[in-house]
Design a protein around this motif. Sequence first.
Motif, PDB file in Angstrom:
ATOM      1  N   ASP A 130       0.794  -1.227   0.000  1.00 29.48           N
ATOM      2  CA  ASP A 130       0.000   0.000   0.000  1.00 29.48           C
ATOM      3  C   ASP A 130       0.825   1.276   0.000  1.00 29.48           C
ATOM      4  O   ASP A 130       0.280   2.370   0.044  1.00 29.48           O
ATOM      5  N   ARG A 131       2.177   1.148  -0.024  1.00 28.33           N
ATOM      6  CA  ARG A 131       3.006   2.352  -0.012  1.00 28.33           C
ATOM      7  C   ARG A 131       4.397   2.070  -0.586  1.00 28.33           C
ATOM      8  O   ARG A 131       4.818   0.918  -0.668  1.00 28.33           O
ATOM      9  N   VAL A 132       5.066   3.157  -0.930  1.00 28.02           N
ATOM     10  CA  VAL A 132       6.445   3.103  -1.409  1.00 28.02           C
ATOM     11  C   VAL A 132       7.234   4.159  -0.643  1.00 28.02           C
ATOM     12  O   VAL A 132       6.763   5.292  -0.471  1.00 28.02           O
ATOM     13  N   VAL A 133       8.399   3.789  -0.163  1.00 31.26           N
ATOM     14  CA  VAL A 133       9.310   4.738   0.472  1.00 31.26           C
ATOM     15  C   VAL A 133      10.476   4.971  -0.484  1.00 31.26           C
ATOM     16  O   VAL A 133      11.168   4.027  -0.872  1.00 31.26           O
ATOM     17  N   ALA A 134      10.679   6.220  -0.883  1.00 32.27           N
ATOM     18  CA  ALA A 134      11.775   6.576  -1.787  1.00 32.27           C
ATOM     19  C   ALA A 134      12.725   7.511  -1.041  1.00 32.27           C
ATOM     20  O   ALA A 134      12.306   8.574  -0.562  1.00 32.27           O
ATOM     21  N   THR A 135      13.985   7.100  -0.933  1.00 32.17           N
ATOM     22  CA  THR A 135      14.977   7.848  -0.171  1.00 32.17           C
ATOM     23  C   THR A 135      16.034   8.421  -1.102  1.00 32.17           C
ATOM     24  O   THR A 135      16.737   7.670  -1.791  1.00 32.17           O
ATOM     25  N   LEU A 136      16.135   9.741  -1.146  1.00 34.14           N
ATOM     26  CA  LEU A 136      17.225  10.385  -1.876  1.00 34.14           C
ATOM     27  C   LEU A 136      18.531   9.981  -1.217  1.00 34.14           C
ATOM     28  O   LEU A 136      18.695  10.143   0.000  1.00 34.14           O
ATOM     29  N   ASP A 137      19.472   9.461  -2.004  1.00 38.42           N
ATOM     30  CA  ASP A 137      20.633   8.809  -1.394  1.00 38.42           C
ATOM     31  C   ASP A 137      21.927   9.166  -2.113  1.00 38.42           C
ATOM     32  O   ASP A 137      22.553   8.347  -2.772  1.00 38.42           O
ATOM     33  N   ARG A 138      22.316  10.431  -1.972  1.00 40.36           N
ATOM     34  CA  ARG A 138      23.642  10.885  -2.393  1.00 40.36           C
ATOM     35  C   ARG A 138      24.270  11.615  -1.213  1.00 40.36           C
ATOM     36  O   ARG A 138      24.501  12.829  -1.269  1.00 40.36           O
ATOM     37  N   PRO A 139      24.515  10.928  -0.113  1.00 40.32           N
ATOM     38  CA  PRO A 139      24.957  11.631   1.104  1.00 40.32           C
ATOM     39  C   PRO A 139      26.239  12.425   0.918  1.00 40.32           C
ATOM     40  O   PRO A 139      26.418  13.465   1.567  1.00 40.32           O
ATOM     41  N   GLU A 140      27.120  11.958   0.020  1.00 39.87           N
ATOM     42  CA  GLU A 140      28.365  12.692  -0.205  1.00 39.87           C
ATOM     43  C   GLU A 140      28.123  14.036  -0.880  1.00 39.87           C
ATOM     44  O   GLU A 140      28.960  14.941  -0.835  1.00 39.87           O
ATOM     45  N   LYS A 141      26.942  14.206  -1.508  1.00 40.90           N
ATOM     46  CA  LYS A 141      26.552  15.462  -2.152  1.00 40.90           C
ATOM     47  C   LYS A 141      25.346  16.086  -1.456  1.00 40.90           C
ATOM     48  O   LYS A 141      24.657  16.920  -2.033  1.00 40.90           O
ATOM     49  N   LEU A 154       4.124   4.156  -9.986  1.00 41.38           N
ATOM     50  CA  LEU A 154       3.010   4.558  -9.131  1.00 41.38           C
ATOM     51  C   LEU A 154       1.805   5.020  -9.934  1.00 41.38           C
ATOM     52  O   LEU A 154       0.679   5.017  -9.428  1.00 41.38           O
ATOM     53  N   GLU A 155       2.027   5.437 -11.154  1.00 40.10           N
ATOM     54  CA  GLU A 155       0.892   5.745 -12.035  1.00 40.10           C
ATOM     55  C   GLU A 155       0.169   4.465 -12.437  1.00 40.10           C
ATOM     56  O   GLU A 155      -1.066   4.443 -12.535  1.00 40.10           O
ATOM     57  N   ASP A 156       0.922   3.389 -12.655  1.00 36.31           N
ATOM     58  CA  ASP A 156       0.332   2.099 -13.021  1.00 36.31           C
ATOM     59  C   ASP A 156      -0.260   1.370 -11.819  1.00 36.31           C
ATOM     60  O   ASP A 156      -1.254   0.653 -11.943  1.00 36.31           O
ATOM     61  N   ASP A 157       0.359   1.535 -10.659  1.00 36.37           N
ATOM     62  CA  ASP A 157      -0.046   0.837  -9.437  1.00 36.37           C
ATOM     63  C   ASP A 157      -0.094   1.858  -8.305  1.00 36.37           C
ATOM     64  O   ASP A 157       0.848   1.972  -7.528  1.00 36.37           O
ATOM     65  N   PRO A 158      -1.200   2.628  -8.196  1.00 45.49           N
ATOM     66  CA  PRO A 158      -1.240   3.736  -7.240  1.00 45.49           C
ATOM     67  C   PRO A 158      -1.077   3.291  -5.790  1.00 45.49           C
ATOM     68  O   PRO A 158      -1.776   2.402  -5.310  1.00 45.49           O
ATOM     69  N   ARG A 159      -0.123   3.918  -5.121  1.00 48.56           N
ATOM     70  CA  ARG A 159       0.115   3.710  -3.692  1.00 48.56           C
ATOM     71  C   ARG A 159       0.624   5.014  -3.100  1.00 48.56           C
ATOM     72  O   ARG A 159       1.158   5.859  -3.818  1.00 48.56           O
ATOM     73  N   THR A 160       0.462   5.153  -1.797  1.00 51.06           N
ATOM     74  CA  THR A 160       1.014   6.320  -1.114  1.00 51.06           C
ATOM     75  C   THR A 160       2.538   6.306  -1.240  1.00 51.06           C
ATOM     76  O   THR A 160       3.169   5.261  -1.135  1.00 51.06           O
ATOM     77  N   LEU A 161       3.099   7.499  -1.463  1.00 46.21           N
ATOM     78  CA  LEU A 161       4.549   7.646  -1.582  1.00 46.21           C
ATOM     79  C   LEU A 161       5.082   8.452  -0.413  1.00 46.21           C
ATOM     80  O   LEU A 161       4.567   9.540  -0.109  1.00 46.21           O
TER      81      LEU A 161
END
Length: 243
Positions: free
Chosen positions: A10-21, A40-47
Amino acid sequence: MTLRVEESADRVVATLDRPEKRNAIDQATIDAIHALCAGLEDDPRTLILTGSGGTFAAGADIAQLRERTPDDARRGINAMAFLRVRELPMPVIAAIDGHALGGGAELAYAADLRIGTPSLTIGNPETRLGIMAAAGATWRLPEIVGEARASELLLTGRALDADEALAWGLVSRIVPAEDLLDTAHAIADRIAANDPLATQHTKRALRAPRSAHPAVELELQAELFASPEKHRRMTAFLERRAR
């Protein structure tokens, strides 16, 4: 990998991951955001959008931005990706720790809900670099905090701290850093308990221009009144109350 993606039913967690920048948003991140949105357009879930290393995103990648041309500006490289985030069918929650500046702030503005930590710093210093905030801030920020406050932020380039962001309504709550993701998940849990179609239609009505109201919600409500889920949920509610 510039964007770590964890998926569940029911959800997706997306983590920006360029800690060196400091999670600066580069072309690879933009490409990853487009790929994320396609799913998420094809399979709608909370982001849930967040950042690694105590930073949401310190801005766009200045080294790449410096080399972009007028034609690149007209293509709206970041703007088109953030517009796609904004238009996702289900809610988007920005869980913001530390800096959300420039393009990072504009990505956060594209979310439906924003929560932060006491170390939150958010704003748009683009004019100091000889450019403007052109990935949504000039029209999203007035919608969120009002024209006068948006003008102050965008024309001076100053950033808000956590208390100011909360007072101005730019975020809905401030929580300890160790509770940030748990709070985002708790919000996602409440969303998941509701009817997905009703949630999607509510988001569509919220995003519709003022001129579309009230017609837009009447049509969306008509669809929901015809839904078997409306009958099922209301029947269950009445049965519980009758016990």
